[in-house]
Scaffold this motif. Structure first.
Motif, PDB file in Angstrom:
ATOM      1  N   GLU A 269     -16.573 -25.127  27.450  1.00 39.87           N
ATOM      2  CA  GLU A 269     -16.692 -25.711  26.117  1.00 39.87           C
ATOM      3  C   GLU A 269     -15.627 -26.777  25.952  1.00 39.87           C
ATOM      4  O   GLU A 269     -14.439 -26.525  26.174  1.00 39.87           O
ATOM      5  CB  GLU A 269     -16.515 -24.639  25.033  1.00 39.87           C
ATOM      6  CG  GLU A 269     -16.553 -25.249  23.629  1.00 39.87           C
ATOM      7  CD  GLU A 269     -16.510 -24.219  22.503  1.00 39.87           C
ATOM      8  OE1 GLU A 269     -16.329 -23.021  22.786  1.00 39.87           O
ATOM      9  OE2 GLU A 269     -16.663 -24.643  21.334  1.00 39.87           O
TER      10      GLU A 269
ATOM     11  N   ARG B 235      -8.554 -32.404  21.226  1.00 38.91           N
ATOM     12  CA  ARG B 235      -7.151 -32.423  20.816  1.00 38.91           C
ATOM     13  C   ARG B 235      -6.771 -33.871  20.528  1.00 38.91           C
ATOM     14  O   ARG B 235      -7.278 -34.784  21.178  1.00 38.91           O
ATOM     15  CB  ARG B 235      -6.236 -31.894  21.936  1.00 38.91           C
ATOM     16  CG  ARG B 235      -6.106 -30.369  21.963  1.00 38.91           C
ATOM     17  CD  ARG B 235      -7.157 -29.747  22.851  1.00 38.91           C
ATOM     18  NE  ARG B 235      -7.068 -28.292  22.916  1.00 38.91           N
ATOM     19  CZ  ARG B 235      -7.703 -27.449  22.070  1.00 38.91           C
ATOM     20  NH1 ARG B 235      -8.485 -27.910  21.116  1.00 38.91           N
ATOM     21  NH2 ARG B 235      -7.563 -26.148  22.199  1.00 38.91           N
TER      22      ARG B 235
ATOM     23  N   GLN C  62     -21.814 -34.599  11.384  1.00 42.49           N
ATOM     24  CA  GLN C  62     -22.462 -35.232  12.534  1.00 42.49           C
ATOM     25  C   GLN C  62     -23.932 -34.856  12.621  1.00 42.49           C
ATOM     26  O   GLN C  62     -24.778 -35.681  12.923  1.00 42.49           O
ATOM     27  CB  GLN C  62     -21.837 -34.713  13.824  1.00 42.49           C
ATOM     28  CG  GLN C  62     -20.648 -35.419  14.349  1.00 42.49           C
ATOM     29  CD  GLN C  62     -20.175 -34.695  15.607  1.00 42.49           C
ATOM     30  OE1 GLN C  62     -19.623 -33.592  15.521  1.00 42.49           O
ATOM     31  NE2 GLN C  62     -20.403 -35.281  16.752  1.00 42.49           N
TER      32      GLN C  62
ATOM     33  N   GLU D  68     -23.256 -27.095  20.352  1.00 41.22           N
ATOM     34  CA  GLU D  68     -22.972 -25.912  19.546  1.00 41.22           C
ATOM     35  C   GLU D  68     -23.023 -26.268  18.070  1.00 41.22           C
ATOM     36  O   GLU D  68     -22.290 -27.133  17.603  1.00 41.22           O
ATOM     37  CB  GLU D  68     -21.585 -25.346  19.896  1.00 41.22           C
ATOM     38  CG  GLU D  68     -21.497 -24.845  21.326  1.00 41.22           C
ATOM     39  CD  GLU D  68     -20.231 -24.023  21.580  1.00 41.22           C
ATOM     40  OE1 GLU D  68     -19.405 -23.848  20.668  1.00 41.22           O
ATOM     41  OE2 GLU D  68     -20.090 -23.552  22.737  1.00 41.22           O
TER      42      GLU D  68
ATOM     43  N   ARG E 163     -15.688 -14.895  16.899  1.00 38.61           N
ATOM     44  CA  ARG E 163     -14.441 -14.290  17.355  1.00 38.61           C
ATOM     45  C   ARG E 163     -13.950 -13.178  16.424  1.00 38.61           C
ATOM     46  O   ARG E 163     -13.329 -12.220  16.867  1.00 38.61           O
ATOM     47  CB  ARG E 163     -13.415 -15.435  17.417  1.00 38.61           C
ATOM     48  CG  ARG E 163     -12.098 -15.150  17.939  1.00 38.61           C
ATOM     49  CD  ARG E 163     -11.565 -16.393  18.657  1.00 38.61           C
ATOM     50  NE  ARG E 163     -11.324 -17.576  17.810  1.00 38.61           N
ATOM     51  CZ  ARG E 163     -10.247 -17.717  17.031  1.00 38.61           C
ATOM     52  NH1 ARG E 163      -9.348 -16.783  16.971  1.00 38.61           N
ATOM     53  NH2 ARG E 163     -10.092 -18.822  16.328  1.00 38.61           N
TER      54      ARG E 163
ATOM     55  N   GLU F  25     -10.059 -11.091  24.438  1.00 43.30           N
ATOM     56  CA  GLU F  25      -8.637 -11.082  24.821  1.00 43.30           C
ATOM     57  C   GLU F  25      -8.214  -9.867  25.611  1.00 43.30           C
ATOM     58  O   GLU F  25      -7.123  -9.850  26.183  1.00 43.30           O
ATOM     59  CB  GLU F  25      -7.758 -11.205  23.558  1.00 43.30           C
ATOM     60  CG  GLU F  25      -7.939 -12.528  22.827  1.00 43.30           C
ATOM     61  CD  GLU F  25      -7.013 -12.685  21.634  1.00 43.30           C
ATOM     62  OE1 GLU F  25      -6.310 -11.716  21.285  1.00 43.30           O
ATOM     63  OE2 GLU F  25      -6.996 -13.780  21.050  1.00 43.30           O
TER      64      GLU F  25
ATOM     65  N   PRO G 291      -8.250 -22.773  26.702  1.00 40.15           N
ATOM     66  CA  PRO G 291      -8.737 -24.145  26.908  1.00 40.15           C
ATOM     67  C   PRO G 291      -7.727 -24.885  27.796  1.00 40.15           C
ATOM     68  O   PRO G 291      -6.529 -24.798  27.554  1.00 40.15           O
ATOM     69  CB  PRO G 291      -8.746 -24.723  25.488  1.00 40.15           C
ATOM     70  CG  PRO G 291      -8.815 -23.528  24.584  1.00 40.15           C
ATOM     71  CD  PRO G 291      -8.045 -22.458  25.286  1.00 40.15           C
TER      72      PRO G 291
HETATM   73  P1  C2E Z   1     -14.995 -22.994  18.226  1.00 40.16           P
HETATM   74  O1  C2E Z   1     -16.042 -23.960  18.585  1.00 40.16           O
HETATM   75  O2  C2E Z   1     -15.439 -21.661  17.773  1.00 40.16           O
HETATM   76  O3  C2E Z   1     -14.060 -22.915  19.502  1.00 40.16           O
HETATM   77  C1  C2E Z   1     -13.388 -21.781  19.923  1.00 40.16           C
HETATM   78  C2  C2E Z   1     -11.966 -21.765  19.386  1.00 40.16           C
HETATM   79  O4  C2E Z   1     -11.451 -20.460  19.601  1.00 40.16           O
HETATM   80  C3  C2E Z   1     -11.010 -22.713  20.125  1.00 40.16           C
HETATM   81  O5  C2E Z   1      -9.997 -23.137  19.210  1.00 40.16           O
HETATM   82  C4  C2E Z   1     -10.407 -21.790  21.159  1.00 40.16           C
HETATM   83  O6  C2E Z   1      -9.131 -22.212  21.617  1.00 40.16           O
HETATM   84  C5  C2E Z   1     -10.290 -20.512  20.379  1.00 40.16           C
HETATM   85  N1  C2E Z   1     -10.296 -19.354  21.269  1.00 40.16           N
HETATM   86  C6  C2E Z   1     -11.007 -19.172  22.389  1.00 40.16           C
HETATM   87  N2  C2E Z   1     -10.763 -17.980  22.946  1.00 40.16           N
HETATM   88  C7  C2E Z   1      -9.861 -17.375  22.162  1.00 40.16           C
HETATM   89  C8  C2E Z   1      -9.190 -16.104  22.225  1.00 40.16           C
HETATM   90  O7  C2E Z   1      -9.390 -15.294  23.106  1.00 40.16           O
HETATM   91  N3  C2E Z   1      -8.340 -15.827  21.199  1.00 40.16           N
HETATM   92  C9  C2E Z   1      -8.079 -16.685  20.197  1.00 40.16           C
HETATM   93  N4  C2E Z   1      -7.223 -16.329  19.266  1.00 40.16           N
HETATM   94  N5  C2E Z   1      -8.694 -17.902  20.107  1.00 40.16           N
HETATM   95  C10 C2E Z   1      -9.571 -18.239  21.077  1.00 40.16           C
HETATM   96  P2  C2E Z   1      -9.659 -24.680  18.962  1.00 40.16           P
HETATM   97  O8  C2E Z   1      -9.686 -25.444  20.251  1.00 40.16           O
HETATM   98  O9  C2E Z   1      -8.419 -24.729  18.131  1.00 40.16           O
HETATM   99  O10 C2E Z   1     -10.882 -25.186  18.110  1.00 40.16           O
HETATM  100  C11 C2E Z   1     -11.106 -24.687  16.830  1.00 40.16           C
HETATM  101  C12 C2E Z   1     -12.415 -25.175  16.273  1.00 40.16           C
HETATM  102  O11 C2E Z   1     -12.385 -26.593  16.074  1.00 40.16           O
HETATM  103  C13 C2E Z   1     -13.606 -24.934  17.184  1.00 40.16           C
HETATM  104  O12 C2E Z   1     -14.037 -23.592  17.076  1.00 40.16           O
HETATM  105  C14 C2E Z   1     -14.599 -25.923  16.623  1.00 40.16           C
HETATM  106  O13 C2E Z   1     -15.221 -25.408  15.474  1.00 40.16           O
HETATM  107  C15 C2E Z   1     -13.690 -27.068  16.212  1.00 40.16           C
HETATM  108  N6  C2E Z   1     -13.754 -28.105  17.266  1.00 40.16           N
HETATM  109  C16 C2E Z   1     -13.106 -28.154  18.447  1.00 40.16           C
HETATM  110  N7  C2E Z   1     -13.442 -29.255  19.149  1.00 40.16           N
HETATM  111  C17 C2E Z   1     -14.347 -29.915  18.384  1.00 40.16           C
HETATM  112  C18 C2E Z   1     -15.091 -31.125  18.544  1.00 40.16           C
HETATM  113  O14 C2E Z   1     -15.015 -31.824  19.572  1.00 40.16           O
HETATM  114  N8  C2E Z   1     -15.920 -31.481  17.523  1.00 40.16           N
HETATM  115  C19 C2E Z   1     -16.048 -30.735  16.383  1.00 40.16           C
HETATM  116  N9  C2E Z   1     -16.891 -31.165  15.435  1.00 40.16           N
HETATM  117  N10 C2E Z   1     -15.381 -29.586  16.217  1.00 40.16           N
HETATM  118  C20 C2E Z   1     -14.541 -29.182  17.188  1.00 40.16           C
END
Ligand code: C2E
Ligand code: MG
Ligand code: MG
Ligand code: MG
Length: 284
Positions: A59, A63, A123, A150, A204, A240, A264
């Motif tokens: 995925e 950042r 989007q 997604e 999650r 986790e 990530p």
């Molecule tokens: P998401 O799509 O549900 O992505 C998963 C998020 O959960 C990611 O946070 C990831 O680092 C985190 N995660 C994965 N495994 C675990 C785990 O085992 N424990 C914990 N505590 N966290 C975990 P991230 O990278 O901070 O992204 C947060 C959200 O931001 C994403 O949730 C998504 O909704 C959004 N996002 C990220 N990239 C993009 C993007 O390119 N475009 C858009 N529109 N939204 C994005």
């Protein structure tokens, strides 16, 4: 005196308000500049198939490499990007980079990998999304079947008919669709089956308290059976612990994404991990 204290309270209040508004404007300006200067990088979180032991998918998670503040997570800027519409150009950048990375990995002979990209509400509602996706695939030379988008449950439930139409446009390109953060939006079976979906990703929040919260475990099992009924793959997010893997495997969920397996990662670290995993899987 009353007048004076009134003025004082106004003075205490107004500058603070002014500062907050000013900070927001600065942030918006910075974000706009970040788009122009391309300050975004993608990290990739692997998804593992427990049956084969291989990484089957990654995925893309955006950042922002902020010039002064360092690497910022999506939570720090995606809401503002949504609010201002900057998510549309940012989303375009993300799509392009993700497709290019997927293609680059293929060219380097890495095992086959699906690339999942998050699409936000703004989007998805934009008419240009389908052509954006088509253009990103084409310029990267990526076969559409390697791209998955997604979408969140709340987003597609907001306007079911509109969402179905948009989703068909996208699947006609040959990409697949997943529902992210599933289980929080109360969708019914009868509605879900109308969407052209390939995958559900269990939110999650349901995984976090396994095995201490029976209610969350019941919901998780129900989502896994729902997936089976609808012939959809089910991925557990935020895994986790080994206990969670044990429970999920027992429930019939065989795809995992979470810190237990991998955070990530920047592209080169993903590459190392995937090569290592493939070697391990092939050696038994
Ligand atoms: P998401 O799509 O549900 O992505 C998963 C998020 O959960 C990611 O946070 C990831 O680092 C985190 N995660 C994965 N495994 C675990 C785990 O085992 N424990 C914990 N505590 N966290 C975990 P991230 O990278 O901070 O992204 C947060 C959200 O931001 C994403 O949730 C998504 O909704 C959004 N996002 C990220 N990239 C993009 C993007 O390119 N475009 C858009 N529109 N939204 C994005
Ligand atoms: Mg996601
Ligand atoms: Mg998610
Ligand atoms: Mg999430």
């Amino acid at each position: 005196r009353a007048k004076e204290s009134g003025r004082n309270s106004i003075q205490l209040f107004t500058p603070a308000m002014g500062e907050e508004a000013r900070n927001k404007l600065i942030r918006i300006e910075e974000l706009r500049r970040a788009v122009e200067r391309d300050e975004f990088v993608l990290h990739y979180q692997p998804q593992k198939d427990i049956r084969s032991g291989k990484v089957i998918s990654v995925e893309a998670l955006v950042r922002w490499q902020h010039p002064l503040e360092g690497l910022l997570l999506p939570g720090a800027f995606i809401p503002l990007a949504e609010e201002t519409g900057l998510i549309v150009p940012i989303g375009d950048i993300v799509l392009r980079k993700a497709c290019e990375q997927a293609r680059a990995w293929q060219d380097r002979g890495l095992p086959e990998l699906r690339m999942a990209v998050n699409v936000s509400a703004r989007q998805f509602l934009e008419n240009s999304l389908t052509s954006q996706v088509a253009s990103a695939l084409q310029s990267a030379g990526l076969d559409p079947r390697w791209l998955e988008l997604e979408l969140t449950e709340s987003l597609i439930m907001r306007d079911v008919e509109g969402a179905i139409e948009r989703m068909h446009e996208l699947t006609q390109l040959g990409v697949s669709l997943a529902i992210d953060d599933f289980g929080t939006g109360y969708s019914s079976l009868s509605t879900l089956r109308r969407f052209p979906l390939s995958r559900l990703k269990i939110d999650r929040s349901f995984i976090a308290d396994i095995p201490s919260k029976p209610g969350d475990m019941a919901i998780t099992s129900a989502i896994v059976s729902l997936g089976r009924t609808l012939e959809l793959e089910v991925v557990a997010e935020g895994v986790e612990t080994e206990e969670q893997v044990h429970f999920l495997t027992g429930a019939g969920c065989e795809m995992f994404q979470g810190f237990l397996f991998a955070r990530p990662l920047p592209p080169h670290e993903v590459e190392d991990l995937i090569v290592r995993m493939a070697e391990q899987a092939d050696n038994g």
